[in-house]
Design a protein around this motif. Structure first.
Motif, short mmCIF file in Angstrom:
data_model
loop_
_atom_site.label_atom_id
_atom_site.label_comp_id
_atom_site.label_asym_id
_atom_site.label_seq_id
_atom_site.Cartn_x
_atom_site.Cartn_y
_atom_site.Cartn_z
N ILE A 11 0.83 -1.35 0.07
CA ILE A 11 -0.12 0.02 -0.04
C ILE A 11 0.67 1.24 -0.03
N LEU A 15 1.12 4.00 -3.02
CA LEU A 15 0.71 5.30 -3.03
C LEU A 15 1.90 6.12 -3.12
N LEU A 29 -3.16 1.20 -6.02
CA LEU A 29 -3.33 0.82 -4.59
C LEU A 29 -3.88 -0.91 -4.62
N SER A 147 1.59 5.05 4.60
CA SER A 147 0.39 4.76 3.75
C SER A 147 -0.61 6.00 4.03
N GLY A 151 -1.45 8.49 1.08
CA GLY A 151 -2.63 8.30 0.84
C GLY A 151 -3.58 9.41 0.58
#
Length: 159
Positions: A11, A15, A29, A147, A151
């Motif tokens: 992840i 990202l 992702l 993350s 993100g």
């Protein structure tokens, strides 16, 4: 490393990769998570090994654990196979980024990986962690924070 750490690493890597490309972060992702668990198909107790037990057993019998499926040769083979499909470029990139994150995380374990398979050279970092140990917990926590950071950056356009 454990499955949850590999997934979190996939992840974070996907990202982060979204930051330097124009690929859809949702596709990156999703594919990154698949790529992050794919190399452990050689281990019957892994998430993917339990999902595909027959294939896992065959691969483990032929190659063992952390050899072929943890090598640059496997990464190139998967890349070539995926490029021969009609998959979106972001999905292909996500799988490969996830696989690369898996390799890096397993190189941080005492056992390392056979990155240059079929050569028997074991590749690992000078400082290693025990799978499931305290150091891995800190790696997992750091990857979780990364993350969230990446993100937020990747999905800020949706906010």
């Amino acid at each position: 490393m454990t499955g949850k750490t590999h997934i979190t690493g996939g992840i974070a890597a996907s990202l982060a990769f979204a930051q330097i490309t124009n690929y859809d972060p949702v596709i990156l992702l999703s594919a990154g998570v698949v790529g992050a668990i794919l190399p452990d198909i050689c281990h019957g107790g892994s998430k993917i090994g339990r999902a595909l037990p027959v294939l896992s057993k065959i691969i483990n019998t032929l190659f063992g654990h952390r050899t072929f499926t943890h090598s640059l040769l496997f990464l190139l083979l998967i890349g070539a196979l995926l490029n021969a499909t009609p998959l979106h470029e972001a999905a292909i990139a996500g799988v490969l980024v996830g696989m690369a994150s898996h390799f890096i995380l397993d190189m941080a374990t005492k056992r390392g990986i056979k990155l240059l398979f079929p050569f028997k050279l074991n590749v690992r970092f000078p400082i290693t962690a025990t799978t499931g140990g305290t150091a891995e917990y800190f790696v997992f926590a750091a990857l979780s924070l990364l993350s969230v950071y990446f993100g937020y950056e990747a999905f800020a356009v949706y906010l």
